[in-house]
Design a protein around this motif. Structure first.
Motif, PDB file in Angstrom:
ATOM      1  N   UNK A  71       0.835  -1.364   0.105  1.00 41.39           N
ATOM      2  CA  UNK A  71      -0.219   0.178   0.101  1.00 41.39           C
ATOM      3  C   UNK A  71       0.845   1.273  -0.031  1.00 41.39           C
ATOM      4  N   UNK A  72       2.031   1.207  -0.015  1.00 41.62           N
ATOM      5  CA  UNK A  72       3.033   2.371   0.027  1.00 41.62           C
ATOM      6  C   UNK A  72       4.504   2.071  -0.301  1.00 41.62           C
ATOM      7  N   UNK A  73       4.988   2.766  -1.028  1.00 43.61           N
ATOM      8  CA  UNK A  73       6.435   2.448  -1.478  1.00 43.61           C
ATOM      9  C   UNK A  73       7.407   2.379  -0.231  1.00 43.61           C
ATOM     10  N   UNK A  74       8.232   1.214  -0.675  1.00 46.01           N
ATOM     11  CA  UNK A  74       9.312   0.965   0.436  1.00 46.01           C
ATOM     12  C   UNK A  74      10.280   0.451  -0.201  1.00 46.01           C
ATOM     13  N   UNK A  75      11.584   0.769   0.340  1.00 46.25           N
ATOM     14  CA  UNK A  75      12.701   0.260  -0.273  1.00 46.25           C
ATOM     15  C   UNK A  75      13.810  -0.108   0.936  1.00 46.25           C
ATOM     16  N   UNK A  76      14.332  -1.468   0.899  1.00 46.05           N
ATOM     17  CA  UNK A  76      15.322  -1.880   2.147  1.00 46.05           C
ATOM     18  C   UNK A  76      14.492  -1.420   3.039  1.00 46.05           C
ATOM     19  N   UNK A  77      13.654  -2.286   3.461  1.00 43.85           N
ATOM     20  CA  UNK A  77      12.392  -1.890   4.525  1.00 43.85           C
ATOM     21  C   UNK A  77      13.141  -2.557   5.873  1.00 43.85           C
ATOM     22  N   UNK A  78      12.802  -2.012   6.817  1.00 42.53           N
ATOM     23  CA  UNK A  78      12.843  -2.372   8.115  1.00 42.53           C
ATOM     24  C   UNK A  78      11.707  -3.360   8.473  1.00 42.53           C
ATOM     25  N   UNK A  79      11.647  -3.881   9.667  1.00 37.81           N
ATOM     26  CA  UNK A  79      10.595  -4.829  10.169  1.00 37.81           C
ATOM     27  C   UNK A  79       9.399  -4.003  10.343  1.00 37.81           C
ATOM     28  N   UNK A  80       9.469  -2.915  10.853  1.00 34.78           N
ATOM     29  CA  UNK A  80       8.345  -1.968  11.122  1.00 34.78           C
ATOM     30  C   UNK A  80       7.798  -1.445   9.898  1.00 34.78           C
ATOM     31  N   UNK A  81       8.687  -1.017   8.809  1.00 35.48           N
ATOM     32  CA  UNK A  81       8.402  -0.564   7.636  1.00 35.48           C
ATOM     33  C   UNK A  81       7.687  -1.670   6.622  1.00 35.48           C
ATOM     34  N   UNK A  82       8.148  -2.689   6.808  1.00 42.53           N
ATOM     35  CA  UNK A  82       7.449  -3.797   5.946  1.00 42.53           C
ATOM     36  C   UNK A  82       6.244  -4.094   6.563  1.00 42.53           C
ATOM     37  N   UNK A  83       5.901  -4.323   7.731  1.00 42.11           N
ATOM     38  CA  UNK A  83       4.504  -4.676   8.283  1.00 42.11           C
ATOM     39  C   UNK A  83       3.651  -3.441   7.774  1.00 42.11           C
TER      40      UNK A  83
ATOM     41  N   UNK B 285      12.485  -6.152  -1.014  1.00 41.50           N
ATOM     42  CA  UNK B 285      12.554  -4.566  -1.297  1.00 41.50           C
ATOM     43  C   UNK B 285      14.106  -4.192  -1.013  1.00 41.50           C
ATOM     44  N   UNK B 286      14.981  -4.927  -0.916  1.00 45.51           N
ATOM     45  CA  UNK B 286      16.515  -4.892  -1.177  1.00 45.51           C
ATOM     46  C   UNK B 286      16.721  -4.807  -2.460  1.00 45.51           C
ATOM     47  N   UNK B 287      15.743  -5.592  -3.513  1.00 45.03           N
ATOM     48  CA  UNK B 287      16.291  -5.484  -4.893  1.00 45.03           C
ATOM     49  C   UNK B 287      15.496  -4.700  -5.849  1.00 45.03           C
ATOM     50  N   UNK B 288      13.983  -4.454  -5.263  1.00 42.08           N
ATOM     51  CA  UNK B 288      12.933  -3.405  -5.956  1.00 42.08           C
ATOM     52  C   UNK B 288      12.540  -2.445  -5.084  1.00 42.08           C
ATOM     53  N   UNK B 289      12.228  -1.303  -5.481  1.00 45.13           N
ATOM     54  CA  UNK B 289      11.375  -0.511  -4.779  1.00 45.13           C
ATOM     55  C   UNK B 289      10.113  -0.784  -4.922  1.00 45.13           C
ATOM     56  N   UNK B 290       9.454  -1.545  -3.766  1.00 48.24           N
ATOM     57  CA  UNK B 290       8.116  -1.942  -3.747  1.00 48.24           C
ATOM     58  C   UNK B 290       7.059  -0.662  -3.940  1.00 48.24           C
ATOM     59  N   UNK B 291       6.101  -0.660  -4.618  1.00 46.48           N
ATOM     60  CA  UNK B 291       5.162   0.416  -4.820  1.00 46.48           C
ATOM     61  C   UNK B 291       3.775  -0.064  -4.499  1.00 46.48           C
ATOM     62  N   UNK B 292       3.084   1.036  -4.163  1.00 43.15           N
ATOM     63  CA  UNK B 292       1.690   0.799  -3.910  1.00 43.15           C
ATOM     64  C   UNK B 292       0.981  -0.019  -5.241  1.00 43.15           C
ATOM     65  N   UNK B 293       0.293  -0.939  -5.022  1.00 44.90           N
ATOM     66  CA  UNK B 293      -0.353  -1.784  -6.015  1.00 44.90           C
ATOM     67  C   UNK B 293       0.439  -3.130  -6.488  1.00 44.90           C
ATOM     68  N   UNK B 294       1.778  -3.271  -5.932  1.00 43.68           N
ATOM     69  CA  UNK B 294       2.422  -4.461  -6.112  1.00 43.68           C
ATOM     70  C   UNK B 294       1.543  -5.782  -5.267  1.00 43.68           C
ATOM     71  N   UNK B 295       1.356  -6.757  -5.937  1.00 36.89           N
ATOM     72  CA  UNK B 295       0.936  -7.878  -5.344  1.00 36.89           C
ATOM     73  C   UNK B 295       1.912  -9.057  -5.161  1.00 36.89           C
ATOM     74  N   UNK B 296       2.110  -9.622  -4.153  1.00 39.15           N
ATOM     75  CA  UNK B 296       2.928 -10.721  -3.706  1.00 39.15           C
ATOM     76  C   UNK B 296       2.281 -11.899  -3.267  1.00 39.15           C
ATOM     77  N   UNK B 297       2.613 -12.942  -4.074  1.00 35.73           N
ATOM     78  CA  UNK B 297       2.308 -14.277  -3.534  1.00 35.73           C
ATOM     79  C   UNK B 297       2.922 -15.355  -2.747  1.00 35.73           C
ATOM     80  N   UNK B 298       2.741 -15.777  -1.848  1.00 34.18           N
ATOM     81  CA  UNK B 298       3.615 -16.409  -0.939  1.00 34.18           C
ATOM     82  C   UNK B 298       4.144 -17.755  -1.117  1.00 34.18           C
ATOM     83  N   UNK B 299       3.539 -18.459  -1.992  1.00 36.11           N
ATOM     84  CA  UNK B 299       4.016 -19.855  -2.118  1.00 36.11           C
ATOM     85  C   UNK B 299       2.872 -20.741  -1.732  1.00 36.11           C
ATOM     86  N   UNK B 300       2.953 -22.002  -1.924  1.00 31.17           N
ATOM     87  CA  UNK B 300       1.970 -22.858  -2.024  1.00 31.17           C
ATOM     88  C   UNK B 300       2.215 -24.130  -1.106  1.00 31.17           C
TER      89      UNK B 300
END
Length: 232
Positions: free
Chosen positions: A88-100, A186-201
């Protein structure tokens, strides 16, 4: 002024349950082998050093309830039930708090896979695009705000084909949590609003046939379904 030669594709968006809002999807990242039992059934092991990823095109995404053609070029089309989440918000090299804080919503997802074409890629050390980036292969249910769902813990995740149970596990079996995935990715991409992440099966993936209907769910989230139309 430049004139576009043809109309661009419409924006793909996922409804936010209980609201009149929707999340426009910009990119789709998928975490691989995030459940040890699934890695084992695929003949591999979990890389516990770091998560790893592949991508799917937003043009290949559909909403739950869709009826789609069975894809060409495969004799072994597999279902993979997954927890998905939206940034929901741009984040790069996120801390745990920023990632949450960056995770705005959770939902159910299906990562449909041409398993035979994926295996071709593995065998010949080539990309997996023909196996993974398949038309109508990224399926999303309506999403629930992260503040309403809470942190994923031991919620049940399950999938059925024509009512027959295929996958039944717990989100507690994930190797890498959504927050850990955001911190790493987020160490490899600047994650942006609208990015969708699927977590494996989880374990239990398997083939589906034309005419079958896939249903699935995660405790606390809107369910998901997909119908594969009969060929011909």
């Amino acid at each position: 002024m430049t004139t576009l030669l043809f109309n661009p594709l419409p924006v793909f968006s996922v409804p936010l349950t209980g609201t009149d809002s929707a999340i426009p999807v910009s990119r789709i990242f998928c975490a691989g082998r995030n459940y040890a039992a699934h890695a084992a059934e695929m003949g591999g092991e979990v890389d516990r050093e770091a998560p790893w990823y592949f991508t799917k095109s937003v043009a290949h995404a559909v909403l739950s309830g869709a009826k789609v053609p069975f894809p060409p070029g495969t004799q072994n089309y597999h279902h993979e039930m997954e927890l998905a989440f939206a940034i929901g918000t741009s984040v790069s090299e996120a801390t745990e708090t920023e990632a949450q804080a960056a995770i705005i919503a959770y939902g159910c997802g299906l990562d449909m896979t041409r398993r035979d074409r994926q295996q071709d890629g593995k065998d010949h050390r080539r990309p997996w695009s023909l196996g993974k980036d398949v038309e109508n292969s990224a399926v999303f249910s309506a999403m629930t705000l992260a503040t309403d769902f809470g942190p994923p813990s031991d919620q049940r995740i399950h999938l059925e084909v024509d009512g027959e149970s295929r996958q039944d596990a717990s989100l507690a079996e994930m190797i890498w949590s959504p927050v850990e995935i955001v911190r790493h990715l987020s160490r490899f991409y600047t994650l942006r609003s609208g990015d969708m992440i699927m977590t494996g099966t989880p374990a239990g993936v398997g083939a589906v046939s034309p005419g079958q209907t896939i249903t699935g769910g995660i405790e606390g989230l809107d369910p998901i379904s997909l119908t594969l139309e009969t060929v011909g």
